[in-house]
Write a protein that holds these residues in place. Structure first.
Motif, PDB file in Angstrom:
ATOM      1  N   HIS A   1      20.598  -3.931   3.000  1.00 33.70           N
ATOM      2  CA  HIS A   1      19.228  -3.832   2.507  1.00 33.70           C
ATOM      3  C   HIS A   1      18.337  -3.147   3.528  1.00 33.70           C
ATOM      4  CE1 HIS A   1      19.496  -7.593   4.849  1.00 33.70           C
ATOM      5  NE2 HIS A   1      18.268  -7.309   5.237  1.00 33.70           N
ATOM      6  N   ALA A   2      17.161  -2.774   3.073  1.00 30.73           N
ATOM      7  CA  ALA A   2      16.121  -2.240   3.951  1.00 30.73           C
ATOM      8  C   ALA A   2      14.785  -2.422   3.250  1.00 30.73           C
ATOM      9  CB  ALA A   2      16.358  -0.763   4.272  1.00 30.73           C
ATOM     10  N   ILE A   3      13.786  -2.862   4.000  1.00 31.79           N
ATOM     11  CA  ILE A   3      12.419  -2.957   3.487  1.00 31.79           C
ATOM     12  C   ILE A   3      11.745  -1.612   3.684  1.00 31.79           C
ATOM     13  CG2 ILE A   3      10.184  -4.089   3.748  1.00 31.79           C
ATOM     14  CD1 ILE A   3      11.700  -6.545   4.799  1.00 31.79           C
ATOM     15  N   GLY A   4      11.248  -1.029   2.611  1.00 28.60           N
ATOM     16  CA  GLY A   4      10.591   0.264   2.702  1.00 28.60           C
ATOM     17  C   GLY A   4       9.192   0.155   3.283  1.00 28.60           C
ATOM     18  N   ALA A   5       8.582   1.290   3.570  1.00 27.46           N
ATOM     19  CA  ALA A   5       7.233   1.313   4.121  1.00 27.46           C
ATOM     20  C   ALA A   5       6.234   0.796   3.093  1.00 27.46           C
ATOM     21  CB  ALA A   5       6.868   2.738   4.538  1.00 27.46           C
TER      22      ALA A   5
ATOM     23  N   ARG B   1       0.855  -1.184   0.000  1.00 24.62           N
ATOM     24  CA  ARG B   1       0.000   0.000   0.000  1.00 24.62           C
ATOM     25  C   ARG B   1       0.893   1.237   0.000  1.00 24.62           C
ATOM     26  NH1 ARG B   1       0.931  -2.063   4.857  1.00 24.62           N
ATOM     27  NH2 ARG B   1       1.005  -0.794   6.748  1.00 24.62           N
ATOM     28  N   GLU B   2       0.351   2.336  -0.482  1.00 20.79           N
ATOM     29  CA  GLU B   2       1.084   3.596  -0.418  1.00 20.79           C
ATOM     30  C   GLU B   2       1.037   4.156   0.996  1.00 20.79           C
ATOM     31  OE1 GLU B   2       0.255   6.570  -3.290  1.00 20.79           O
ATOM     32  OE2 GLU B   2       0.257   5.188  -5.002  1.00 20.79           O
ATOM     33  N   ILE B   3       2.146   4.687   1.438  1.00 26.19           N
ATOM     34  CA  ILE B   3       2.234   5.364   2.731  1.00 26.19           C
ATOM     35  C   ILE B   3       2.893   6.714   2.499  1.00 26.19           C
ATOM     36  CG2 ILE B   3       3.301   5.328   5.021  1.00 26.19           C
ATOM     37  CD1 ILE B   3       2.949   2.356   5.108  1.00 26.19           C
ATOM     38  N   ASP B   4       2.244   7.753   2.952  1.00 26.34           N
ATOM     39  CA  ASP B   4       2.730   9.127   2.727  1.00 26.34           C
ATOM     40  C   ASP B   4       2.981   9.369   1.241  1.00 26.34           C
ATOM     41  OD1 ASP B   4       2.631   9.681   5.452  1.00 26.34           O
ATOM     42  OD2 ASP B   4       4.681   8.997   5.785  1.00 26.34           O
ATOM     43  N   ARG B   5       2.061   8.872   0.413  1.00 28.05           N
ATOM     44  CA  ARG B   5       2.060   9.050  -1.043  1.00 28.05           C
ATOM     45  C   ARG B   5       3.275   8.411  -1.719  1.00 28.05           C
ATOM     46  NH1 ARG B   5       0.716  15.404  -1.583  1.00 28.05           N
ATOM     47  NH2 ARG B   5       2.281  15.440   0.072  1.00 28.05           N
TER      48      ARG B   5
END
Length: 322
Positions: free
Chosen positions: A156-160, A99-103
């Motif tokens: 690495h990092a998993i984004g929002a 889902r989109e978070i903060d656009r």
């Protein structure tokens, strides 16, 4: 499929954190206990001969309400050297939603760009220059069905906004180089270096850099069709050709699918739909979000769809045994 306790500083008082619990008569019953009581039936003779009484695998479902911290996990060589562990933490992400978070659309960060050095990386850590850290990594928007292999040593990092299934080697050795999470949570020093100390933790990173295209070619895994009929099909999401540490397939079943056990244990995670899972005289209902452990002693079982749409489920396997 977890028989590994979580390593969370300040939460040591929480017993059995991270262990998979069995839904049985509303009592505390853990997968780890069942395996320890009867490893041969649960894991299979061939698996035990190679890996002992351990599944050799761990599966998580992750829903990232915020970006996870930039981190790395040791490969097997470094895990043995630094943690005296037979397992590192190579992992794989399979995106099942988002889902989109903060656009901003769901995204991940993966791998160093060319030219990043250990000295530069240490300096960014000492300055806690988060934007500088993220700028050293490739950023990719992700969608349902995308799959990425994250080898030990790869930052690495998993984004929002990501909803994913993570299959991995069974450890919780996570080196974090951010001392504060995006939402402002202070990260304990021990949670950063996992007991190694700030100097030695940088030995866990592989500083090889690749272009954006090379990174995708190396670590984005395409699905491949294994078999299909009018009633079902099965795709390989990640296989032993990609890594010997785990395997994952996706089945879609219109009516019935009989699966042979072949002396290998597996997990089953229902992505959508409703079905009965039938093994011999045992029948259990399963619906979206539910998870099953299939012992190696199960010679065959059947997924019997009783919903309006095809049932979709992930099959999850431990390390290669043959």
């Amino acid at each position: 499929m977890s028989i590994v306790s979580a390593r969370n500083a300040g939460r040591e008082h929480i017993l059995n954190e991270g262990l998979s619990k069995i839904d049985k008569l509303n009592q505390d019953c853990y997968l780890k206990d069942l395996i320890e009581k009867n490893p041969k039936d649960f894991l299979g003779k061939e698996h035990i001969e190679r890996y002992g009484n351990h599944t050799g695998v761990l599966v998580k479902v992750i829903d990232s309400a915020e970006r996870l911290t930039v981190q790395v996990h040791p490969d097997r060589e470094k895990a043995k050297e630094l943690f005296d562990s037979s397992f590192g933490k190579t992992e794989c992400w399979h995106i099942i939603g988002g889902r989109e978070i903060d656009r901003e659309k769901p995204h991940v960060y993966l791998g160093f760009k060319p030219g990043v050095t250990k000295e530069q990386w240490i300096k960014l850590f000492e300055q806690q220059d988060i934007n500088g850290m993220l700028d050293c990594l490739h950023k990719y928007e992700v969608k349902q069905g995308d799959t990425f292999l994250i080898e030990g040593g790869t930052p690495h990092a998993i984004g929002a906004g990501c909803l994913l299934v993570e299959i991995q080697e069974p450890t919780d050795y996570t080196i974090r180089i951010e001392k504060t999470s995006p939402s402002g949570f202070t990260i304990d020093d021990e949670m950063c270096h996992q007991g190694l100390g700030f100097e030695k933790m940088f030995d866990c990173f592989n500083y090889d850099g690749y272009s954006r295209e090379e990174t995708l070619e190396k670590w984005k895994i395409p699905a491949s069709l294994i078999n299909e009929s009018e009633d079902w099909k099965e795709e390989e999401i990640i296989g032993y050709k990609d890594t010997h540490y785990f395997r994952m397939t996706l089945v879609e079943v219109e009516n019935n699918l009989e699966i042979k056990g072949n002396g290998i244990f597996s997990g089953l995670y229902i992505l959508s739909g409703e079905a009965d899972i039938i093994a011999g005289k045992t029948r259990q209902s399963g619906k979206t979000g539910e998870q099953f452990f299939i012992p190696a002693s199960v010679t065959s079982y059947t997924i019997k769809n009783y919903g309006d749409k095809a049932i979709r489920a992930l099959r999850l396997f431990g390390p290669k045994v043959r």
